[in-house]
Design a protein around this motif. Sequence first.
Motif, PDB file in Angstrom:
ATOM      1  N   UNK A  13       8.944   0.841   5.875  1.00 41.57           N
ATOM      2  CA  UNK A  13       8.652   0.460   4.493  1.00 41.57           C
ATOM      3  C   UNK A  13       7.459  -0.496   4.442  1.00 41.57           C
ATOM      4  N   UNK A  14       7.390  -1.428   5.380  1.00 38.14           N
ATOM      5  CA  UNK A  14       6.243  -2.346   5.438  1.00 38.14           C
ATOM      6  C   UNK A  14       4.950  -1.581   5.706  1.00 38.14           C
ATOM      7  N   UNK A  15       4.976  -0.678   6.696  1.00 38.99           N
ATOM      8  CA  UNK A  15       3.766   0.088   7.038  1.00 38.99           C
ATOM      9  C   UNK A  15       3.327   0.980   5.878  1.00 38.99           C
ATOM     10  N   UNK A  20      -0.523   2.255   1.798  1.00 43.87           N
ATOM     11  CA  UNK A  20      -0.757   2.663   0.417  1.00 43.87           C
ATOM     12  C   UNK A  20      -1.686   1.683  -0.291  1.00 43.87           C
ATOM     13  N   UNK A  21      -1.413   0.383  -0.144  1.00 49.35           N
ATOM     14  CA  UNK A  21      -2.234  -0.618  -0.829  1.00 49.35           C
ATOM     15  C   UNK A  21      -3.644  -0.672  -0.257  1.00 49.35           C
ATOM     16  N   UNK A  31      -2.302  -7.745  -0.540  1.00 46.01           N
ATOM     17  CA  UNK A  31      -1.564  -6.766   0.264  1.00 46.01           C
ATOM     18  C   UNK A  31      -0.531  -7.473   1.130  1.00 46.01           C
ATOM     19  N   UNK A  32      -0.893  -8.590   1.734  1.00 48.13           N
ATOM     20  CA  UNK A  32       0.045  -9.357   2.564  1.00 48.13           C
ATOM     21  C   UNK A  32       1.232  -9.854   1.737  1.00 48.13           C
ATOM     22  N   UNK A  37       6.976  -9.118   0.176  1.00 47.33           N
ATOM     23  CA  UNK A  37       7.973  -8.845  -0.863  1.00 47.33           C
ATOM     24  C   UNK A  37       8.787  -7.601  -0.505  1.00 47.33           C
ATOM     25  N   UNK A  38       8.109  -6.536  -0.113  1.00 52.00           N
ATOM     26  CA  UNK A  38       8.809  -5.301   0.263  1.00 52.00           C
ATOM     27  C   UNK A  38       9.722  -5.559   1.455  1.00 52.00           C
ATOM     28  N   UNK A  39       9.251  -6.324   2.419  1.00 49.19           N
ATOM     29  CA  UNK A  39      10.067  -6.659   3.585  1.00 49.19           C
ATOM     30  C   UNK A  39      11.349  -7.365   3.159  1.00 49.19           C
TER      31      UNK A  39
END
Length: 128
Positions: A13-15, A20-21, A31-32, A37-39
Motif C-alpha cells: 500500500x505504501x509503494x 501513484x503520487x 508525497x511523504x 498517512x496511508x501507512x
Amino acid sequence: MALPSQGEWVGAARRFTADLLRSWKVADEDRESAVLIVDELTVNAVQHGHADTTLVMALEDGVLLIAVSDTGACVPHRPPEGFDPDEHGRGTGIVRFLAQGMDVSLGEHSCRVDVALKLTAGEPGSRR
C-alpha cells in the motif's frame, strides 16, 4: 487498491501510494506525508479491522483525498507480530496532525477513514 488485511500487504500500500503520487507529480514533501498517512491507516486496518482493506485516492484542486476501508468478517485483534519494524502503527494522532480533515465511519462489518491532505508544495490538477 484492494488487499487482504494482513501485515505483509502494508508495504504494498505504501509503494502503491508513492508510485501513484509520483506519477501525478506530487512534490516529495507532500508525497511523504501521504505515504505516512496511508501507512498508519492500513496498519490500523490490519491490526484492528476486518478481512479486507481497500485504499482509494483522488486529487482535486490541490487536495489529496485518501480513503481506507476495512470490510468483511470481523477479525480479532492481532498483535503486531510479523510486522516489519517500519509498519507498526502510531495511531491516528499522526494522521490528524498531518491532515486538514479526518472522518471515521463505523459500520457493523466495516470501518472507513476519510482523510483530506492539502498539498503545500505545488498545485497538481485533478486526478483519480
